[in-house]
Structures are given as C-alpha cells and as structure tokens.
Design a protein around this motif. Structure first.
Motif, PDB file in Angstrom:
ATOM      1  N   VAL A   1      56.712 -35.520 -13.490  1.00  0.00           N
ATOM      2  CA  VAL A   1      56.497 -36.448 -14.618  1.00  0.00           C
ATOM      3  C   VAL A   1      56.158 -37.849 -14.086  1.00  0.00           C
ATOM      4  O   VAL A   1      55.255 -38.530 -14.593  1.00  0.00           O
ATOM      5  CB  VAL A   1      57.751 -36.498 -15.542  1.00  0.00           C
ATOM      6  CG1 VAL A   1      57.643 -37.627 -16.554  1.00  0.00           C
ATOM      7  CG2 VAL A   1      57.942 -35.171 -16.252  1.00  0.00           C
ATOM      8  N   ILE A   2      56.877 -38.266 -13.034  1.00  0.00           N
ATOM      9  CA  ILE A   2      56.632 -39.586 -12.430  1.00  0.00           C
ATOM     10  C   ILE A   2      55.193 -39.672 -11.909  1.00  0.00           C
ATOM     11  O   ILE A   2      54.478 -40.642 -12.173  1.00  0.00           O
ATOM     12  CB  ILE A   2      57.645 -39.862 -11.285  1.00  0.00           C
ATOM     13  CG1 ILE A   2      59.045 -40.105 -11.866  1.00  0.00           C
ATOM     14  CG2 ILE A   2      57.210 -41.052 -10.431  1.00  0.00           C
ATOM     15  CD1 ILE A   2      60.178 -40.059 -10.840  1.00  0.00           C
ATOM     16  N   LEU A   3      54.745 -38.637 -11.184  1.00  0.00           N
ATOM     17  CA  LEU A   3      53.379 -38.629 -10.630  1.00  0.00           C
ATOM     18  C   LEU A   3      52.354 -38.721 -11.760  1.00  0.00           C
ATOM     19  O   LEU A   3      51.358 -39.434 -11.667  1.00  0.00           O
ATOM     20  CB  LEU A   3      53.121 -37.368  -9.795  1.00  0.00           C
ATOM     21  CG  LEU A   3      54.009 -37.130  -8.567  1.00  0.00           C
ATOM     22  CD1 LEU A   3      53.518 -35.931  -7.767  1.00  0.00           C
ATOM     23  CD2 LEU A   3      54.070 -38.345  -7.661  1.00  0.00           C
ATOM     24  N   ASP A   4      52.655 -37.992 -12.827  1.00  0.00           N
ATOM     25  CA  ASP A   4      51.777 -37.957 -13.989  1.00  0.00           C
ATOM     26  C   ASP A   4      51.694 -39.345 -14.642  1.00  0.00           C
ATOM     27  O   ASP A   4      50.613 -39.874 -14.892  1.00  0.00           O
ATOM     28  CB  ASP A   4      52.348 -36.931 -14.986  1.00  0.00           C
ATOM     29  CG  ASP A   4      51.307 -36.518 -16.001  1.00  0.00           C
ATOM     30  OD1 ASP A   4      50.145 -36.329 -15.595  1.00  0.00           O
ATOM     31  OD2 ASP A   4      51.660 -36.405 -17.194  1.00  0.00           O
ATOM     32  N   LYS A   5      52.850 -39.936 -14.889  1.00  0.00           N
ATOM     33  CA  LYS A   5      52.886 -41.242 -15.562  1.00  0.00           C
ATOM     34  C   LYS A   5      52.242 -42.349 -14.715  1.00  0.00           C
ATOM     35  O   LYS A   5      51.628 -43.265 -15.249  1.00  0.00           O
ATOM     36  CB  LYS A   5      54.331 -41.646 -15.880  1.00  0.00           C
ATOM     37  CG  LYS A   5      54.940 -40.899 -17.069  1.00  0.00           C
ATOM     38  CD  LYS A   5      56.321 -41.452 -17.367  1.00  0.00           C
ATOM     39  CE  LYS A   5      56.937 -40.783 -18.590  1.00  0.00           C
ATOM     40  NZ  LYS A   5      58.312 -41.301 -18.842  1.00  0.00           N
ATOM     41  N   LEU A   6      52.415 -42.259 -13.407  1.00  0.00           N
ATOM     42  CA  LEU A   6      51.858 -43.298 -12.536  1.00  0.00           C
ATOM     43  C   LEU A   6      50.416 -42.986 -12.111  1.00  0.00           C
ATOM     44  O   LEU A   6      49.789 -43.754 -11.386  1.00  0.00           O
ATOM     45  CB  LEU A   6      52.738 -43.488 -11.289  1.00  0.00           C
ATOM     46  CG  LEU A   6      54.171 -43.979 -11.541  1.00  0.00           C
ATOM     47  CD1 LEU A   6      54.930 -44.115 -10.232  1.00  0.00           C
ATOM     48  CD2 LEU A   6      54.186 -45.308 -12.280  1.00  0.00           C
ATOM     49  N   GLU A   7      49.926 -41.815 -12.567  1.00  0.00           N
ATOM     50  CA  GLU A   7      48.545 -41.382 -12.285  1.00  0.00           C
ATOM     51  C   GLU A   7      48.255 -41.335 -10.791  1.00  0.00           C
ATOM     52  O   GLU A   7      47.266 -41.891 -10.293  1.00  0.00           O
ATOM     53  CB  GLU A   7      47.540 -42.298 -13.011  1.00  0.00           C
ATOM     54  CG  GLU A   7      47.700 -42.244 -14.515  1.00  0.00           C
ATOM     55  CD  GLU A   7      46.854 -43.273 -15.260  1.00  0.00           C
ATOM     56  OE1 GLU A   7      46.128 -44.041 -14.589  1.00  0.00           O
ATOM     57  OE2 GLU A   7      46.929 -43.305 -16.491  1.00  0.00           O
ATOM     58  N   VAL A   8      49.173 -40.668 -10.055  1.00  0.00           N
ATOM     59  CA  VAL A   8      48.996 -40.489  -8.613  1.00  0.00           C
ATOM     60  C   VAL A   8      49.203 -39.022  -8.270  1.00  0.00           C
ATOM     61  O   VAL A   8      49.667 -38.242  -9.108  1.00  0.00           O
ATOM     62  CB  VAL A   8      50.003 -41.366  -7.809  1.00  0.00           C
ATOM     63  CG1 VAL A   8      49.701 -42.839  -7.990  1.00  0.00           C
ATOM     64  CG2 VAL A   8      51.438 -41.068  -8.204  1.00  0.00           C
ATOM     65  N   SER A   9      48.875 -38.633  -7.004  1.00  0.00           N
ATOM     66  CA  SER A   9      48.942 -37.208  -6.692  1.00  0.00           C
ATOM     67  C   SER A   9      50.089 -36.812  -5.766  1.00  0.00           C
ATOM     68  O   SER A   9      50.319 -35.638  -5.558  1.00  0.00           O
ATOM     69  CB  SER A   9      47.604 -36.752  -6.096  1.00  0.00           C
ATOM     70  OG  SER A   9      47.288 -37.581  -5.010  1.00  0.00           O
ATOM     71  N   ASN A  10      50.799 -37.806  -5.193  1.00  0.00           N
ATOM     72  CA  ASN A  10      51.928 -37.424  -4.341  1.00  0.00           C
ATOM     73  C   ASN A  10      53.004 -38.519  -4.337  1.00  0.00           C
ATOM     74  O   ASN A  10      52.799 -39.608  -4.876  1.00  0.00           O
ATOM     75  CB  ASN A  10      51.456 -37.113  -2.913  1.00  0.00           C
ATOM     76  CG  ASN A  10      50.775 -38.306  -2.266  1.00  0.00           C
ATOM     77  OD1 ASN A  10      51.305 -39.406  -2.260  1.00  0.00           O
ATOM     78  ND2 ASN A  10      49.578 -38.081  -1.743  1.00  0.00           N
ATOM     79  N   ARG A  11      54.131 -38.193  -3.685  1.00  0.00           N
ATOM     80  CA  ARG A  11      55.280 -39.114  -3.695  1.00  0.00           C
ATOM     81  C   ARG A  11      54.968 -40.461  -3.041  1.00  0.00           C
ATOM     82  O   ARG A  11      55.389 -41.501  -3.524  1.00  0.00           O
ATOM     83  CB  ARG A  11      56.467 -38.485  -2.935  1.00  0.00           C
ATOM     84  CG  ARG A  11      57.043 -37.268  -3.620  1.00  0.00           C
ATOM     85  CD  ARG A  11      58.177 -36.715  -2.783  1.00  0.00           C
ATOM     86  NE  ARG A  11      58.686 -35.473  -3.353  1.00  0.00           N
ATOM     87  CZ  ARG A  11      59.952 -35.087  -3.263  1.00  0.00           C
ATOM     88  NH1 ARG A  11      60.831 -35.814  -2.629  1.00  0.00           N
ATOM     89  NH2 ARG A  11      60.351 -33.952  -3.805  1.00  0.00           N
ATOM     90  N   ILE A  12      54.233 -40.403  -1.914  1.00  0.00           N
ATOM     91  CA  ILE A  12      53.932 -41.651  -1.181  1.00  0.00           C
ATOM     92  C   ILE A  12      53.107 -42.588  -2.055  1.00  0.00           C
ATOM     93  O   ILE A  12      53.379 -43.782  -2.147  1.00  0.00           O
ATOM     94  CB  ILE A  12      53.227 -41.332   0.157  1.00  0.00           C
ATOM     95  CG1 ILE A  12      54.238 -40.650   1.093  1.00  0.00           C
ATOM     96  CG2 ILE A  12      52.673 -42.592   0.809  1.00  0.00           C
ATOM     97  CD1 ILE A  12      53.648 -39.928   2.260  1.00  0.00           C
ATOM     98  N   GLU A  13      52.098 -42.019  -2.733  1.00  0.00           N
ATOM     99  CA  GLU A  13      51.269 -42.845  -3.639  1.00  0.00           C
ATOM    100  C   GLU A  13      52.116 -43.392  -4.783  1.00  0.00           C
ATOM    101  O   GLU A  13      51.925 -44.525  -5.220  1.00  0.00           O
ATOM    102  CB  GLU A  13      50.113 -42.016  -4.214  1.00  0.00           C
ATOM    103  CG  GLU A  13      48.988 -41.778  -3.243  1.00  0.00           C
ATOM    104  CD  GLU A  13      47.899 -40.883  -3.840  1.00  0.00           C
ATOM    105  OE1 GLU A  13      47.832 -40.745  -5.081  1.00  0.00           O
ATOM    106  OE2 GLU A  13      47.122 -40.323  -3.054  1.00  0.00           O
TER     107      GLU A  13
END
Length: 199
Positions: free
Chosen positions: A175-187
């Motif tokens: 959900v976090i990756l989705d909301k922040l529009e990124v593809s991995n944890r580091i991003e």
C-alpha cells in the motif's frame, strides 16, 4: 534593538548573515551557532528576540531545536533552502514565527524580522501552496512501517515490533509503494525523505 541568534552549519553563510543583519538599523547579532544544540544553549543564555536557524544541521536539526524552544519567548525563524511540505508542517507544529527560503532577496530578510517582531508570522508563499497540494498520504500505521523500514528493519522485525503478522506487514508495504507511486522499499524511503515527512 532586536537581538538575534543565528544558527547555520555553513561557516561562510553564518558569517555573511551575521554581517548583513548587523548592518541593519536596530538589529544586533548577539550569538552564532553551528548547530541546533548550540542555538538552544545561546537562546537560553542570552534570551534574544529572534533565533534564526537552518534546518539540516549536525547534532540537532533546526526543527528539533524549534521544538525544544517552543515555550521560550524567543521567536524562531527557519531560514533554509528546503521547501518541503513535511518540514513546513513540522515547523508550524513547533510554533515557528517564520519559514523563509535562502534564495529570497536579502532586504526581505530584515523586513521579515521586523514584521515578525510586530507579532505576525511569515511563511514563504511556495510553502503555503505546497502544504495544500502535498499532504502526507500515509496513515499513522503506514508511517510507523516506513519509519522501521528506514531504520533497516526487515519484514519479520517489523512484524515483531508492531505485533502484526509478516503478511500484514507485506500488505502495508505494498500500500505504501502504491501511495508513494514507487516500485520498491528504497525508492519509498527516498521519496518519503525527499518530502520531509520523516519526523
């Protein structure tokens, strides 16, 4: 006489700001600090009218120092290059009287100090617009998860610390990756930090 303490970790800029404000009529720089901790000490020792601070400084950041000085009568002004919504939000919660950007003209700085001394608050216009456009999309629990991720915790460690299952942690992360529009944890961590949302 408006008595001022300045905190800035770049020495050349600290000297230049001090000289600039000392030239202003009715202003006197009574202390210079290289970090937030020194700034808090100087404010408590000398009781200035204004403490002007950068945000990103070693030992204690300007925002940490502003939070520490929240109940002190001295008015805190943040002067930074960082126009970040998360920083602005935190500065407002700490009760700062001003949040100004370093690329403003130098005469604006002295005028802002005088206006703040009259009891008004001054925030760079870019920040006000940004604060409305740039709310942190994460829930409290998602913020806890990303904070632990940033601290280097893996899924299992996060699940142990928050008393939730590893599967639930994975759901939060997706959900976090989705909301922040990124593809991995580091991003995700990098985007969250860029926005100034880490407390």
């Amino acid at each position: 006489m408006i008595r001022i303490v300045i905190a800035e970790d770049q020495r050349m800029l600290l000297g230049a700001l001090g000289s600039l404000l000392d030239l202003e009529e009715g202003m006197e720089v009574i202390g210079k600090a290289k970090n937030g901790e020194e700034a808090c000490t100087l404010v408590k020792q000398h009781n200035p009218d204004i403490c002007m601070m950068d945000i990103e400084m070693p030992i204690k950041s300007g925002l940490d120092a502003a939070e520490e000085l929240k109940d002190h009568p001295c008015k805190v002004i943040i002067l930074t290059t960082f126009a970040r919504a998360g920083y602005f939000e935190r500065a407002q919660k700490a009760g700062v009287s001003g949040y100004l950007l370093k690329d403003s003209p130098s005469e604006d700085l002295a005028n802002s100090i005088r206006i703040i001394m009259e009891g008004q608050r001054i925030f760079a216009p870019e920040l006000v617009d940004m604060a409305f456009d740039n709310e942190n999309p994460l829930t409290e629990r998602e913020k806890q998860v990303i904070q632990l991720m940033a601290n280097g915790k893996n899924t299992k460690e996060i699940s142990n610390q928050l008393y939730i299952t590893p599967g639930t942690v994975r759901n939060y992360i997706s959900v976090i990756l989705d909301k922040l529009e990124v593809s991995n944890r580091i991003e995700a961590i990098s985007r969250f930090r860029e926005k100034g949302w880490f407390k």
